[in-house]
Design an enzyme around this catalytic site. Structure first.
Site, PDB file in Angstrom:
ATOM      1  N   SER A 103       0.809  -1.215   0.000  1.00  0.00           N
ATOM      2  CA  SER A 103       0.000   0.000   0.000  1.00  0.00           C
ATOM      3  C   SER A 103       0.845   1.269   0.000  1.00  0.00           C
ATOM      4  O   SER A 103       0.325   2.348  -0.203  1.00  0.00           O
ATOM      5  CB  SER A 103      -0.933   0.004   1.218  1.00  0.00           C
ATOM      6  OG  SER A 103      -0.192   0.136   2.397  1.00  0.00           O
ATOM      7  N   LYS A 140       1.088   4.304   6.901  1.00  0.00           N
ATOM      8  CA  LYS A 140       0.376   5.203   5.985  1.00  0.00           C
ATOM      9  C   LYS A 140       0.932   6.618   6.138  1.00  0.00           C
ATOM     10  O   LYS A 140       1.634   6.926   7.096  1.00  0.00           O
ATOM     11  CB  LYS A 140      -1.127   5.222   6.314  1.00  0.00           C
ATOM     12  CG  LYS A 140      -1.859   3.904   6.037  1.00  0.00           C
ATOM     13  CD  LYS A 140      -2.080   3.663   4.566  1.00  0.00           C
ATOM     14  CE  LYS A 140      -2.869   2.378   4.316  1.00  0.00           C
ATOM     15  NZ  LYS A 140      -2.157   1.188   4.834  1.00  0.00           N
TER      16      LYS A 140
END
Lengths: 198, 198
Positions: free
Chosen positions: A118, A155
């Site tokens: 990701s 993230k």
DNA sequence: CACCTTGAAAACCGTACACATTTCAAGAAA
DNA sequence: TTTCTTGAAATGTGTACGGTTTTCAAGGTG
């Protein structure tokens, strides 16, 4: 006119206790090259502090575990592209220590191994080692390690123009995560470096 | 019936030379805790090897420079995704030393700072630090540091199905480089890791 | 003249030793 | 009984020292 002393005196089992030095163990004299002395001194200081900490925390002396194999200076930094010094020159520009380079605050730093794709856009590949500094303030644009409902993820912490915080994945195939009230979020630290294995 | 010796004899400026030991410098005896002795011994051995290498390569003794401030074990590796241990548990799984992790053969390892974007596809960004091991055999598919007509570059060493070697850029905007006779190529080492700064 | 032999010189290195530090308990004091 | 004073015991620690290793050049040898 001094009377004979009546205090103290000969007696077995008195005397200094074993392991009563700063390390909690016996020492030995060894001979080392002078240029390594500062390094070794630093190592010794560290050991002392470790021992102090352990004796404070646990009353029973918790011996500081196996020691880390110590590391010297690998080598040097050059510039890669054009204008490289001639082969006959002095190549070695600077000695570099990786721990020194990557770990600013040892007490606040830990490592995590990344999983998933990701964050490919930020240069984070699966199985990369992430260097995480817990002392850095999480801020808009920082890449963070966060526990989201108990699950750890990497993230980028971002804020919309409306002032709403969200966790941004750097890969179009993955969705961003808005931080609404239903989520339990704990930020563990800010990622400072990525170590990628070719 | 022994005649008096006529060889040798008293004479100034004879005798062993300074720095004629395995380190090329004077030594000093210091006292250390016993549990650290194996670590320090390893450090000393490494220093000896470094000194050997340097005296072989350059005739003028290139002393291994100031020493690196020694590093302890920063922290640990956890798993990132699901199934993280509970907060009350023992988080620390393993102590990790970056030099130990990234530098297999200190005497054969050096660092280079990358420039340009020709290897983005391999996860190499501008200003990344590359860990280079000179002891690894360059082979098809390895990312190498190569001096091409005197200029250093990072590329992937590849071979076509016809058996022609070429240097492959991992970025479609950059051309591959066929290794024909007009090129002077020296391969400096194989890149084992990339350290990326976020 | 080139090479070999040789003993003193000078630096290297492990560790024993002198000195410092800490701990214990017997007595004195309170 | 409790607390304080005190000297010997026992361990910690820096470094000086004896023994070892290496190097040099004078003198001998061919």
């Amino acid at each position: 006119m001094t009377q004979p002393p009546t205090h103290g005196g000969s007696r077995p089992n008195s005397g200094r206790k074993k392991g009563s030095n700063a390390y909690g163990e016996t020492t030995k004299a060894i001979r080392v090259p002078e240029s390594l002395i500062p390094s070794i001194k630093a190592l010794l200081n560290q050991r002392k502090q470790q021992f102090e900490q352990f004796t404070q925390q646990h009353n029973t002396v918790f011996l500081p575990k196996p020691q880390p194999p110590q590391i010297p200076l690998p080598l040097f930094i050059g510039k890669v592209a054009a204008g490289f010094p001639s082969p006959a020159d002095d190549y070695i520009e600077k000695n570099l220590d990786l721990n020194e380079l990557l770990v600013q605050k040892p007490a606040a730093t830990f490592f995590v191994q990344a999983q998933g794709e990701s964050m490919l856009g930020a240069g984070i590949h699966p199985n990369d080692i992430l260097v995480v500094d817990r002392s850095i303030e999480p801020a808009d644009g920082k890449v963070v390690i966060a526990a989201l409902n108990g699950e750890l993820t990497v993230k980028r912490l971002s804020k919309t123009t409306e002032g709403v915080w969200y966790l941004k994945a750097e890969n179009p195939q993955f969705p961003d995560i808005l931080l609404n009230d239903g989520l339990e979020l704990v930020i563990w630290g800010v990622v400072t470096n990525v170590i990628h294995n070719l």
